[in-house]
Design a protein around this motif. Structure first.
Motif, short mmCIF file in Angstrom:
data_model
loop_
_atom_site.label_atom_id
_atom_site.label_comp_id
_atom_site.label_asym_id
_atom_site.label_seq_id
_atom_site.Cartn_x
_atom_site.Cartn_y
_atom_site.Cartn_z
N VAL A 1 0.85 -1.20 0.00
CA VAL A 1 0.00 0.00 0.00
C VAL A 1 0.88 1.24 0.00
N ILE A 2 0.52 2.20 -0.84
CA ILE A 2 1.14 3.52 -0.83
C ILE A 2 0.08 4.53 -0.41
N TRP A 3 0.37 5.30 0.62
CA TRP A 3 -0.54 6.34 1.10
C TRP A 3 -0.02 7.72 0.69
N ASP A 4 -0.90 8.54 0.15
CA ASP A 4 -0.58 9.93 -0.14
C ASP A 4 -1.03 10.78 1.06
N LEU A 5 -0.06 11.40 1.71
CA LEU A 5 -0.32 12.16 2.94
C LEU A 5 -0.33 13.67 2.69
N SER A 6 -0.52 14.08 1.44
CA SER A 6 -0.40 15.51 1.12
C SER A 6 -1.39 16.38 1.88
N HIS A 7 -2.58 15.86 2.18
CA HIS A 7 -3.57 16.63 2.94
C HIS A 7 -3.69 16.12 4.37
N SER A 8 -2.66 15.42 4.84
CA SER A 8 -2.67 14.86 6.19
C SER A 8 -1.51 15.36 7.04
N ALA A 9 -0.30 15.36 6.46
CA ALA A 9 0.88 15.71 7.23
C ALA A 9 0.79 17.16 7.73
N GLY A 10 0.92 17.34 9.02
CA GLY A 10 0.87 18.66 9.61
C GLY A 10 -0.50 19.09 10.08
N VAL A 11 -1.51 18.24 9.86
CA VAL A 11 -2.86 18.62 10.31
C VAL A 11 -3.61 17.45 10.94
N LEU A 12 -3.19 16.22 10.65
CA LEU A 12 -3.83 15.03 11.21
C LEU A 12 -2.82 14.23 12.02
N GLU A 13 -3.33 13.41 12.90
CA GLU A 13 -2.47 12.43 13.58
C GLU A 13 -2.36 11.22 12.66
N VAL A 14 -1.19 11.04 12.09
CA VAL A 14 -0.93 9.91 11.21
C VAL A 14 -0.03 8.93 11.94
N ASP A 15 -0.34 7.65 11.84
CA ASP A 15 0.44 6.64 12.55
C ASP A 15 0.84 5.54 11.56
N LEU A 16 1.80 5.85 10.71
CA LEU A 16 2.20 4.91 9.67
C LEU A 16 2.65 3.57 10.25
N ASN A 17 3.56 3.61 11.20
CA ASN A 17 4.06 2.35 11.74
C ASN A 17 3.02 1.64 12.59
N GLY A 18 2.18 2.40 13.28
CA GLY A 18 1.11 1.79 14.05
C GLY A 18 0.11 1.07 13.17
N CYS A 19 -0.02 1.52 11.92
CA CYS A 19 -0.92 0.88 10.96
C CYS A 19 -0.20 -0.14 10.08
N ASN A 20 1.09 -0.35 10.35
CA ASN A 20 1.90 -1.28 9.57
C ASN A 20 1.97 -0.88 8.10
N ALA A 21 2.00 0.43 7.87
CA ALA A 21 2.05 0.94 6.50
C ALA A 21 3.35 0.55 5.82
N ASP A 22 3.29 0.45 4.50
CA ASP A 22 4.46 0.08 3.70
C ASP A 22 5.20 1.31 3.20
N LEU A 23 4.46 2.16 2.50
CA LEU A 23 5.05 3.26 1.75
C LEU A 23 4.13 4.48 1.82
N ALA A 24 4.70 5.67 1.68
CA ALA A 24 3.88 6.89 1.67
C ALA A 24 4.64 8.01 0.99
N VAL A 25 3.88 8.97 0.48
CA VAL A 25 4.42 10.19 -0.10
C VAL A 25 3.64 11.38 0.48
N GLY A 26 4.19 12.55 0.31
CA GLY A 26 3.48 13.75 0.75
C GLY A 26 4.22 14.99 0.29
N CYS A 27 3.51 16.10 0.23
CA CYS A 27 4.12 17.35 -0.25
C CYS A 27 4.50 18.24 0.93
N GLY A 28 5.38 19.21 0.63
CA GLY A 28 5.88 20.07 1.69
C GLY A 28 5.30 21.46 1.70
N TYR A 29 4.43 21.80 0.75
CA TYR A 29 4.01 23.19 0.63
C TYR A 29 2.61 23.46 1.17
#
Length: 410
Positions: free
Chosen positions: A192-220
């Motif tokens: 699974v690849i998760w796009d965190l562009s509208h999550s990082a910096g505003v939501l509680e994301v727990d990639l390792n707690g969810c056993n996530a594989d891969l993710a991307v996200g933007c910085g702007y």
């Protein structure tokens, strides 16, 4: 909610002091931090320092004297703390689109007997475009299949190599159940690849707690790295030794300054770097990320939920409540940091708001979208913006030719 109650919320806001770390023009109600975060005061100072001192005086020595080469991992480690990852699992590099391509190809090649990349129609367009490019590049009968949200789990089978989804939808702000969907994909052997562009910096994301594989996200966006800021990618430590980036640039080499002809991928997250780090962009991003780290994901999420709650309730209780259709989930736990209302004249409404100092944005076909950065907004500002939206819609103040002429960027 009364003005006194709103004032009490601002008085009790643990993040209130951080609003003063941003340079926002006086009188502007900026509700578009989910599209482009505002300038941080520290970034303005840091840019001058990097340009005039580090680049200007050190020149090529800056790579060693100022650790320019280490910045992508250093900032990646800071972002890791915001998204439930560990140090060494996140690196800042390239754009979200390029990072998604890298991870999608790597994931497909890790499941060579499987043919399907699975995603959802209506997810962020660049993600779907890059996935089209992934299957076209790899060939061999590989294909992109799109299924509605409610049919994703049923579509997971032994032919799916990778599932790609936005954690928070760019239009509706609906949050995906990361843990459940990741587990469902793993049950059939897919990544699974998760796009965190509208999550990082505003939501509680727990990639390792969810056993996530891969993710991307933007910085702007909520990370406030500036227009075109470099993006980030996450690769769980358990995958770092087996996945290979298809963009085997020299910064992903195990020893780039030996200048070997043959590519030898670096160990760990470093193998997913590609070109030379954009030092100016990473330096600005580091300033924005530092403010999110100071706030902490729990406080960021709590305030974002409260701001969006206030906006939804005030708009719907106001004079235009009956004319606007809420597209965003009503329950705060199910939505991200932005709110979308549908209206046939959504574009003109957004333009009329901008003319009155309320900055939101528009998404086809009829979505007026408003982002609520917990670092930059007060509760009083959100209430004021909701009231102005009500006035514009109820009074038909958007019904002017100049508000209907489409700009290049909406």
């Amino acid at each position: 909610m009364t003005d006194a109650e709103i004032a009490a919320l601002d008085a009790a806001d643990p993040l209130a002091a951080l609003r003063h770390e941003f340079e926002i023009p006086d009188g502007l109600l900026y509700l578009d931090g989910n599209s482009l975060g505002p300038l941080t005061k520290s970034a303005r100072l840091r840019m001058r320092e990097v340009v005039e001192q580090e680049w200007g005086q050190s020149l090529i020595r800056g790579w060693n004297d100022h650790d320019w080469m280490g910045a992508p991992r250093r900032v990646g480690d800071a972002i890791a703390g915001l998204i439930g990852a560990e140090a060494g699992e996140v690196i800042v590099a390239d754009s979200t689109s390029a990072n998604l391509f890298k991870l999608a190809v790597a994931a497909m090649q890790a499941r060579p007997d499987r043919k399907v990349v699975l995603s959802e129609p209506g997810d962020f367009p660049t993600d779907l475009y890059m996935l089209e490019g992934t299957v076209r590049t790899l060939g061999g009968g590989r294909r992109l299949e799109l299924r509605p949200a409610e049919a994703i789990e049923a579509a997971l089978d032994e032919d799916v190599a990778v599932l790609v989804l936005c954690h928070a939808h760019y239009k509706t702000a609906r949050i995906r159940d990361m843990a459940r969907l990741t587990a469902a994909a793993h049950a059939v052997g897919a990544l699974v690849i998760w796009d965190l562009s509208h999550s990082a910096g505003v939501l509680e994301v727990d990639l390792n707690g969810c056993n996530a594989d891969l993710a991307v996200g933007c910085g702007y966006k909520y990370l406030n790295g500036g227009p075109g800021a470099p993006a980030f990618l996450f690769v769980a430590r358990r995958h770092q030794g087996s996945l290979i980036s298809p963009l085997s640039g020299w910064m992903g080499h195990a020893a780039p300054f030996t200048f070997q002809d043959a590519y030898d991928p670096a160990s760990g997250i470093g193998r997913f770097a590609c070109g030379t780090p954009p030092v100016l962009g990473v330096s600005a991003l580091e300033c924005g990320v530092a403010l999110s780290v100071r706030a902490g994901p729990k406080a960021l999420r709590a305030k974002a939920a409260a701001l969006t709650d206030l906006f939804v309730k005030r708009v719907e209780a106001g004079p235009a409540g009956a004319e606007l259709r809420l597209v965003t989930p009503r329950e705060a736990a199910a939505r991200g940091g932005h709110v979308s209302f549908a209206h046939p004249d959504g574009y003109a409404i957004v333009q009329a708001l901008i003319a009155r100092g309320v900055i939101g944005d528009f998404r086809d076909p009829d979505i007026a979208r408003f982002g609520f950065s917990p670092l930059t907004l007060s509760f009083a500002q959100v209430a004021q913006a909701a009231d102005i939206l009500g006035e514009v819609v109820a009074g038909g103040l958007y019904d002017r030719p100049e508000y209907r002429k489409r700009a290049a960027v909406t």
